[in-house]
Motif scaffolding. Structure first.
Motif, short mmCIF file in Angstrom:
data_model
loop_
_atom_site.label_atom_id
_atom_site.label_comp_id
_atom_site.label_asym_id
_atom_site.label_seq_id
_atom_site.Cartn_x
_atom_site.Cartn_y
_atom_site.Cartn_z
N SER A 72 0.86 -1.37 0.06
CA SER A 72 0.04 -0.03 0.05
C SER A 72 0.83 1.34 0.04
O SER A 72 2.23 1.13 0.49
N SER A 73 0.07 2.50 -0.45
CA SER A 73 1.16 3.56 -0.24
C SER A 73 0.08 4.73 -0.03
O SER A 73 -1.09 4.49 0.11
N LEU A 74 0.73 5.62 0.73
CA LEU A 74 0.10 6.85 1.21
C LEU A 74 0.82 8.06 0.65
O LEU A 74 1.92 8.25 0.68
N HIS A 75 0.01 9.00 -0.24
CA HIS A 75 0.60 9.94 -0.68
C HIS A 75 0.09 11.32 -0.15
O HIS A 75 -1.16 11.52 0.22
N ILE A 76 0.92 12.42 0.43
CA ILE A 76 0.50 13.49 0.78
C ILE A 76 0.78 14.68 -0.09
O ILE A 76 1.99 14.55 -0.46
N THR A 77 -0.07 15.28 -0.46
CA THR A 77 0.00 16.43 -1.40
C THR A 77 0.11 17.87 -0.62
O THR A 77 -0.63 18.01 0.32
N ALA A 78 1.05 18.53 -0.76
CA ALA A 78 1.27 19.90 -0.34
C ALA A 78 1.12 19.69 1.26
O ALA A 78 0.14 20.29 2.03
N ALA A 79 2.29 19.25 1.86
CA ALA A 79 2.13 18.78 3.36
C ALA A 79 2.13 19.93 4.20
O ALA A 79 2.75 20.95 3.67
N GLN A 80 1.35 19.62 5.25
CA GLN A 80 1.35 20.86 6.38
C GLN A 80 2.06 20.43 7.67
O GLN A 80 2.11 19.31 7.86
N PRO A 81 2.42 21.51 8.47
CA PRO A 81 2.91 20.92 9.73
C PRO A 81 2.23 20.06 10.38
O PRO A 81 2.43 19.39 11.24
N GLY A 82 0.79 20.20 10.30
CA GLY A 82 -0.21 19.50 11.18
C GLY A 82 -0.02 17.99 10.49
O GLY A 82 -0.58 17.02 11.33
N ASP A 83 0.36 17.74 9.67
CA ASP A 83 0.79 16.32 8.96
C ASP A 83 1.66 15.53 9.71
O ASP A 83 1.91 14.33 9.76
N THR A 84 2.59 16.29 10.35
CA THR A 84 3.72 15.79 11.29
C THR A 84 3.25 14.32 12.20
O THR A 84 2.22 14.77 12.97
N GLY A 85 3.84 13.31 12.26
CA GLY A 85 3.73 12.32 13.17
C GLY A 85 4.22 11.07 12.79
O GLY A 85 5.13 11.09 11.66
N LEU A 86 3.72 9.89 13.42
CA LEU A 86 4.14 8.66 13.01
C LEU A 86 3.27 8.12 12.05
O LEU A 86 2.08 7.79 12.58
N TYR A 87 3.32 7.74 11.09
CA TYR A 87 2.49 6.91 10.20
C TYR A 87 2.72 5.54 10.26
O TYR A 87 3.85 4.91 9.99
N LEU A 88 1.89 4.89 10.48
CA LEU A 88 1.71 3.38 10.61
C LEU A 88 0.78 2.72 9.65
O LEU A 88 -0.47 3.04 9.50
N CYS A 89 1.35 1.76 8.81
CA CYS A 89 0.22 1.10 8.25
C CYS A 89 -0.03 -0.46 8.91
O CYS A 89 0.85 -0.83 9.77
N ALA A 90 -1.01 -1.28 8.73
CA ALA A 90 -1.28 -2.22 9.56
C ALA A 90 -2.20 -3.21 8.67
O ALA A 90 -3.13 -2.83 8.37
N GLY A 91 -1.86 -4.33 8.66
CA GLY A 91 -2.43 -5.33 7.76
C GLY A 91 -3.40 -6.55 8.69
O GLY A 91 -2.74 -6.93 9.74
N ALA A 92 -4.44 -6.79 8.21
CA ALA A 92 -5.19 -7.93 8.91
C ALA A 92 -5.60 -8.92 7.84
O ALA A 92 -5.89 -8.68 6.74
N ARG A 93 -5.53 -10.07 8.43
CA ARG A 93 -5.94 -11.22 7.67
C ARG A 93 -7.32 -11.85 8.28
O ARG A 93 -7.21 -12.50 9.29
N GLY A 94 -8.31 -11.60 7.70
CA GLY A 94 -9.74 -12.00 8.16
C GLY A 94 -9.65 -11.57 9.65
O GLY A 94 -9.84 -10.31 9.76
N TYR A 95 -10.32 -12.35 10.52
CA TYR A 95 -10.66 -11.93 11.90
C TYR A 95 -9.31 -12.04 12.84
O TYR A 95 -9.45 -12.24 14.00
N GLN A 96 -8.33 -12.17 12.16
CA GLN A 96 -6.99 -12.38 12.98
C GLN A 96 -6.38 -11.04 13.59
O GLN A 96 -6.96 -9.80 13.30
N LYS A 97 -5.36 -11.14 14.27
CA LYS A 97 -4.89 -9.90 14.78
C LYS A 97 -4.11 -9.02 13.61
O LYS A 97 -3.94 -9.49 12.58
N VAL A 98 -4.03 -7.78 14.20
CA VAL A 98 -3.38 -6.89 13.13
C VAL A 98 -1.96 -7.04 13.18
O VAL A 98 -1.47 -6.89 14.36
N THR A 99 -1.28 -6.74 12.05
CA THR A 99 0.20 -6.77 12.14
C THR A 99 0.57 -5.24 11.78
O THR A 99 0.25 -4.84 10.79
N PHE A 100 1.25 -4.66 12.48
CA PHE A 100 1.84 -3.38 12.37
C PHE A 100 3.06 -2.95 11.70
O PHE A 100 4.05 -4.09 11.50
#
Lengths: 110, 117
Positions: A72-100
């Motif tokens: 997956s990808s995340l694209h941010i256009t014209a970034a703002q200071p408010g976009d600052t932070g830690l971005y985490l993707c997380a995947g799930a397989r069915g009803y199982q736990k999420v993997t970060f």
């Protein structure tokens, strides 16, 4: 073991610039989420994608789920200071736990 | 929207004492709750998964006798760090999932900063 690799790990850009964060895996996920976390807070859900090839837009943020549902990808256009932070993707397989993912720390300089 | 309340937000304790962290789902029934640990500038590492009314499932390398998890009701899970040591200092976060949210995002608590001195 981290199954989701994010790149880049760190990103420092000027306000107004565009950026893309990638989340890659060798495994197939039934759904993938993106979160943003600020220091001292829990992650906040930005979006969930469930269909291969799906593209979702949230204001200046564009999320895409790979056709094979492994990346997956995340694209941010014209970034703002408010976009600052830690971005985490997380995947799930069915009803199982999420993997970060390994996380991408973004800093947007005014 | 779904809200998860985590308490306390921060705690300082002496080495050898125990600390309990609560995670409550405020407006939905959380059939499953997850406990994570996060080190500075790192991602979340899953510690354990708890289902209401049953024993928690711990991830490999997590000491179940040290990190006691109780999920006695559909709205409350607790994590007790027993005989805490300085190396247990970390940011602990819970998340909750309701019955119909398997394919959607999870709701996270605001985290607990534990410092063991």
């Amino acid at each position: 073991t981290q199954l989701l690799e994010q790149s880049p790990q760190f990103l420092s850009i000027q306000e107004g610039e565009n950026l893309t964060v990638y989340c890659n895996s060798s495994s197939v996920f039934s759904s993938l989420q993106w979160y943003r976390q600020e220091p001292g807070e829990g992650p906040v859900l930005l979006v969930t994608v469930v269909t291969g090839g799906e593209v979702k837009k949230l204001k200046r943020l564009t999320f895409q789920f790979g056709d094979a549902r492994k990346d997956s990808s995340l694209h941010i256009t014209a970034a703002q200071p408010g976009d600052t932070g830690l971005y985490l993707c997380a995947g799930a397989r069915g009803y199982q736990k999420v993997t970060f993912g390994t996380g991408t720390k973004l800093q947007v300089i005014p | 929207g779904a809200v998860v309340s985590q308490h306390p937000s921060w705690v300082i304790c002496k080495s050898g004492t125990s600390v309990k962290i609560e995670c409550r789902s405020l407006d939905f029934q959380a059939t499953t709750m997850f406990w994570y640990r996060q080190f500075p500038k790192q991602s979340l590492m899953l510690m354990a998964t708890s289902n209401e009314g049953s024993k928690a499932t711990y991830e490999q390398g997590v000491e179940k006798d040290k990190f006691l998890i109780n999920h006695a009701s559909l709205t409350l899970s607790t994590l007790t760090v027993t005989s805490a040591h300085p190396e247990d200092s970390s940011f602990y976060i819970c998340s909750a999932r309701g019955k119909d949210s398997w394919s959607y995002g999870y709701t996270f608590g605001s985290g607990t900063r534990l410092t063991v001195v």
